[in-house]
Design a protein around this motif. Structure first.
Motif, PDB file in Angstrom:
ATOM      1  N   LYS A  97       0.850  -1.193   0.000  1.00 25.53           N
ATOM      2  CA  LYS A  97       0.000   0.000   0.000  1.00 25.53           C
ATOM      3  C   LYS A  97       0.881   1.236   0.000  1.00 25.53           C
ATOM      4  CE  LYS A  97      -4.186  -1.779   0.608  1.00 25.53           C
ATOM      5  NZ  LYS A  97      -4.644  -2.579  -0.436  1.00 25.53           N
ATOM      6  N   GLU A  98       0.290   2.317  -0.483  1.00 26.62           N
ATOM      7  CA  GLU A  98       1.039   3.570  -0.579  1.00 26.62           C
ATOM      8  C   GLU A  98       1.175   4.240   0.777  1.00 26.62           C
ATOM      9  OE1 GLU A  98      -0.325   7.465  -2.571  1.00 26.62           O
ATOM     10  OE2 GLU A  98       0.777   6.354  -4.114  1.00 26.62           O
ATOM     11  N   LEU A  99       2.292   4.908   0.914  1.00 23.64           N
ATOM     12  CA  LEU A  99       2.627   5.621   2.140  1.00 23.64           C
ATOM     13  C   LEU A  99       3.292   6.918   1.700  1.00 23.64           C
ATOM     14  CD1 LEU A  99       3.204   5.350   5.267  1.00 23.64           C
ATOM     15  CD2 LEU A  99       5.308   4.200   4.610  1.00 23.64           C
ATOM     16  N   SER A 134       6.277  14.127   1.680  1.00 21.54           N
ATOM     17  CA  SER A 134       5.601  14.383   0.396  1.00 21.54           C
ATOM     18  C   SER A 134       6.084  13.490  -0.748  1.00 21.54           C
ATOM     19  CB  SER A 134       5.641  15.864   0.016  1.00 21.54           C
ATOM     20  OG  SER A 134       6.948  16.323  -0.154  1.00 21.54           O
ATOM     21  N   LEU A 135       6.768  12.388  -0.434  1.00 20.49           N
ATOM     22  CA  LEU A 135       7.157  11.405  -1.439  1.00 20.49           C
ATOM     23  C   LEU A 135       6.255  10.181  -1.308  1.00 20.49           C
ATOM     24  CD1 LEU A 135      11.042  11.513  -1.046  1.00 20.49           C
ATOM     25  CD2 LEU A 135       9.687  12.564  -2.865  1.00 20.49           C
ATOM     26  N   ARG A 136       5.843   9.651  -2.442  1.00 18.49           N
ATOM     27  CA  ARG A 136       5.012   8.447  -2.444  1.00 18.49           C
ATOM     28  C   ARG A 136       5.903   7.211  -2.382  1.00 18.49           C
ATOM     29  NH1 ARG A 136      -0.266   9.495  -4.193  1.00 18.49           N
ATOM     30  NH2 ARG A 136      -0.532  11.614  -4.953  1.00 18.49           N
ATOM     31  N   LYS A 137       5.670   6.382  -1.384  1.00 20.92           N
ATOM     32  CA  LYS A 137       6.417   5.134  -1.186  1.00 20.92           C
ATOM     33  C   LYS A 137       5.402   4.005  -1.067  1.00 20.92           C
ATOM     34  CE  LYS A 137      10.397   7.229  -0.764  1.00 20.92           C
ATOM     35  NZ  LYS A 137      11.457   7.037  -1.721  1.00 20.92           N
ATOM     36  N   ILE A 192      13.495   1.086   5.752  1.00 25.36           N
ATOM     37  CA  ILE A 192      12.447   0.645   6.669  1.00 25.36           C
ATOM     38  C   ILE A 192      12.336   1.600   7.860  1.00 25.36           C
ATOM     39  CG2 ILE A 192      13.744  -0.990   8.101  1.00 25.36           C
ATOM     40  CD1 ILE A 192      11.293  -2.899   7.808  1.00 25.36           C
ATOM     41  N   ALA A 193      13.441   2.205   8.262  1.00 28.81           N
ATOM     42  CA  ALA A 193      13.407   3.192   9.353  1.00 28.81           C
ATOM     43  C   ALA A 193      12.588   4.413   8.943  1.00 28.81           C
ATOM     44  CB  ALA A 193      14.813   3.600   9.750  1.00 28.81           C
ATOM     45  N   ARG A 194      12.719   4.850   7.675  1.00 33.21           N
ATOM     46  CA  ARG A 194      11.902   5.977   7.189  1.00 33.21           C
ATOM     47  C   ARG A 194      10.419   5.618   7.225  1.00 33.21           C
ATOM     48  NH1 ARG A 194      16.142   6.441   3.631  1.00 33.21           N
ATOM     49  NH2 ARG A 194      15.087   5.258   1.996  1.00 33.21           N
ATOM     50  N   TYR A 195      10.084   4.421   6.767  1.00 39.45           N
ATOM     51  CA  TYR A 195       8.685   3.978   6.810  1.00 39.45           C
ATOM     52  C   TYR A 195       8.197   3.933   8.250  1.00 39.45           C
ATOM     53  CZ  TYR A 195       9.367   2.285   1.978  1.00 39.45           C
ATOM     54  OH  TYR A 195       9.618   2.170   0.644  1.00 39.45           O
ATOM     55  N   ASN A 196       9.049   3.410   9.129  1.00 39.87           N
ATOM     56  CA  ASN A 196       8.625   3.254  10.516  1.00 39.87           C
ATOM     57  C   ASN A 196       8.539   4.583  11.260  1.00 39.87           C
ATOM     58  OD1 ASN A 196       7.729   1.480  12.544  1.00 39.87           O
ATOM     59  ND2 ASN A 196       9.667   1.776  13.600  1.00 39.87           N
TER      60      ASN A 196
END
Length: 148
Positions: free
Chosen positions: A62-64, A68-71, A105-109
């Motif tokens: 899923k998008e995150l 302001s960047l789409r990941k 993964i740290a950025r996502y978390n």
């Protein structure tokens, strides 16, 4: 496809227009079989059949939005209260697990705030438990199984 460092699982495949697809039982559809997808599907089976996480608590690709960047995250496992128990980052077996992958993964978390993180390229798996109070994490041998 390459043998991975997971138990052996049964998969459903489909061949169409000279492309092989694999069935994703979370997304309930066939997806093109790429090396990273091969790892993701093994990881999903591992979470469902070895760690006993209910399929209803698992979310895939899923998008995150971060700064302001789409990941897109690979796998998230929720707790029954809706908080995030686990984030999984899957890489192709030919991708080395290095600091860049941990940074990803740290950025996502930083946005999702999971209890546990898992990084895998299908060959090597890394697990850690987050300690937000002390701003640390601890590497684990494995992630805990689902507890009702």
């Amino acid at each position: 496809m390459q043998k991975l460092n997971f138990p052996t699982y049964q998969f459903r495949f489909k061949n169409s227009e000279n492309k092989v697809s694999i069935f994703d039982e979370i997304r309930k559809k066939f997806v093109i079989l790429q090396p990273e997808e091969w790892v993701r599907q093994h990881c999903l089976k591992y979470l469902i059949y070895e760690k006993r996480f209910p399929k209803s608590l698992i979310n895939v690709e899923k998008e995150l939005i971060i700064n302001s960047l789409r990941k897109r995250y690979d796998i998230i496992v929720y707790n029954s209260d809706g908080s995030i128990n686990l984030i999984v980052e899957c890489k192709s077996p030919c991708i080395e697990i290095n600091q860049n992958v941990f940074d990803q993964i740290a950025r996502y978390n930083s946005k999702l705030r999971a209890n546990y993180l898992m990084i895998t390229n299908g060959i090597n798996h890394y697990y850690c438990q987050m300690d937000y109070e002390n701003e640390r994490y601890q590497f684990l041998k494995d992630i805990p199984a689902y507890i009702k």
